[in-house]
Design a protein around this motif. Structure first.
Motif, PDB file in Angstrom:
ATOM      1  N   ASP A 112     -16.580  12.965  -0.812  1.00 11.31           N
ATOM      2  CA  ASP A 112     -17.463  12.107  -0.603  1.00 11.31           C
ATOM      3  C   ASP A 112     -17.922  11.179   1.220  1.00 11.31           C
ATOM      4  O   ASP A 112     -17.167  11.158   1.810  1.00 11.31           O
ATOM      5  N   ASP A 132     -17.418   2.180  -1.768  1.00  6.70           N
ATOM      6  CA  ASP A 132     -17.781   3.185  -2.656  1.00  6.70           C
ATOM      7  C   ASP A 132     -19.686   2.736  -2.245  1.00  6.70           C
ATOM      8  O   ASP A 132     -20.297   3.120  -3.579  1.00  6.70           O
ATOM      9  N   PRO A 174     -14.725   5.438   3.024  1.00  5.88           N
ATOM     10  CA  PRO A 174     -14.000   5.964   2.359  1.00  5.88           C
ATOM     11  C   PRO A 174     -13.018   4.697   1.473  1.00  5.88           C
ATOM     12  O   PRO A 174     -11.983   5.065   1.981  1.00  5.88           O
TER      13      PRO A 174
END
Length: 308
Positions: free
Chosen positions: A143, A121, A93
Motif C-alpha cells: 500500500d 486508508d 498507512p
C-alpha cells in the motif's frame, strides 16, 4: 510555500544522492515545515539545510518500504535534542504505529514532546482553516499513498489608502477585516470587508506521490496542481521493468502531468543506475518532450510553489 528535496534516490543511497525525503516549507503560512517520507539519514540532510527539527509540525509517510521510512526513528529521537517540544503528528498507512512503537520501545528512546500517529486508508486526512490534505491509494507492491495538499483561499490585500481616508490606522481593526468581520465606524456607517479587501488570493495545490505505476489515483491527486512531484525511477526504454517493479518512467510522469493539467512537474526517485547529472538529464529530456515545464529534483534544492 517551498519544497526542499532531502533525498532523490530510489532504493538505496549513493554518494551523490540520499533516499527519499521531501520537505514542504510553510514558514510564511505556518512558521513550520512538513516532511513527506523519511528515508535513512534524513536528519543528516536536514542538518545540511536551513530547516530545524524544532519547526517540524507533520510527517506524511507514503508507504512502509525502508527507503521511505528507515530515517524516522533517529529523527524522532533527535527532535527533542534540537529543541523540539511542540506536538508532532505522523500520518501513514496501517502498520506505521506498530513500527514506531516497536523501535522506540526496544531502543528505550525518549521523546520530550507529544507524538500523535494517525494511520489512514485515504480520503481527507487533515484539514484546518489554512490547508486540506487528501490521500489516495496508488499502485505499488505494498500500500502506497499519494498526498494532495490544498492551500485554502486567502483574503486579498487591504486598501490602505481607503482605510486611511476613514481614519483607520494599522492595528487590530486590520485583522478583523481580514477575518471577514465588519467594522462600526461610529457615525452610523459600517465598513464591510469586501469594501476594503482586494481580490482573494487563490490557494496553491501541491501533489506529492509515493511509489506507483500509472493508475487513476494519480490523476485524482494531481488534477490542476500547481506543482506535481512524481517518481521517475527509469527511462522509458525500461518500461517493462518499471511495470514489473511497480514504478514509473520519466515519460509516464510527464504524461500524467499533461493529462492532469499540472503547472509544473518535478521528477525524483531516480534509480541508482543513473549516477550523474548527465545521465539524469536524459530522463529530463524524455519528460520535456511531452511536458516542457519539467525539472529534476536535486539534493537540498529549494523550489518555490508559484501560484498559477
Amino acid at each position: 510555500m517551498e519544497i526542499t528535496f532531502l533525498g532523490t534516490n530510489a532504493g538505496v543511497p549513493t554518494l551523490q544522492r540520499n533516499v527519499t525525503a521531501i520537505a514542504l516549507r510553510l514558514f510564511e503560512e505556518r512558521r513550520s515545515f512538513w516532511l513527506f517520507d523519511c528515508g535513512e539519514a534524513t536528519q543528516h540532510q536536514i542538518l545540511r539545510s536551513s530547516l530545524k527539527l524544532s519547526k517540524l509540525e507533520k510527517i506524511f509517510i507514503t508507504h512502509l518500504h525502508g527507503d521511505h521510512l528507515f530515517g524516522l526513528p533517529g529523527l524522532l529521537a533527535s527532535r527533542s535534542n534540537q529543541g523540539g517540544i511542540s506536538p508532532l503528528t505522523l500520518y501513514g498507512p496501517v502498520g506505521l504505529k506498530q513500527f514506531i512503537d516497536t523501535v522506540m520501545s526496544l531502543s528505550q528512546s525518549r521523546m520530550e514532546y507529544e507524538l500523535n500517529i494517525v494511520e489512514h486508508d485515504g480520503g481527507v486526512i487533515f484539514e484546518d482553516d489554512g490547508f486540506k490534505v487528501e490521500s489516495e491509494l496508488l499502485e505499488h507492491r505494498i500500500d502506497s499513498y499519494g498526498y494532495r495538499i490544498t492551500e485554502k483561499e486567502r483574503p486579498g490585500s487591504l486598501n490602505l489608502a481607503l482605510l486611511e481616508s476613514h481614519g483607520i490606522k494599522p492595528g487590530p481593526v486590520y485583522g478583523k477585516l481580514k477575518r471577514g468581520e465588519s467594522i462600526d465606524l461610529g457615525d452610523g456607517k459600517i465598513l464591510k470587508p469586501e469594501d476594503v479587501l482586494g481580490t482573494p488570493k487563490k490557494g496553491r495545490i501541491v501533489t506529492i506521490l509515493g511509489d506507483t505505476r500509472p493508475c487513476p489515483s494519480v490523476h485524482l491527486l494531481a488534477k490542476d496542481a500547481d506543482l506535481l512531484v512524481h517518481e521517475a525511477t527509469f527511462l522509458h526504454d525500461m518500461v517493462d521493468t518499471a511495470h514489473d517493479y511497480y514504478h514509473s518512467t520519466a515519460l509516464q510522469a510527464a504524461v500524467a502531468a499533461k493529462n492532469s493539467d499540472v503547472t509544473e512537474l518535478v521528477l525524483t526517485h531516480f534509480s541508482s543506475r543513473y549516477k550523474d547529472l548527465e545521465q539524469l538529464t536524459v530522463l529530463l529530456d524524455e519528460a520535456q518532450e511531452v511536458f516542457p515545464n519539467t525539472r529534476l529534483a536535486e539534493e537540498l534544492s529549494i523550489i518555490e510553489v508559484r501560484r498559477s
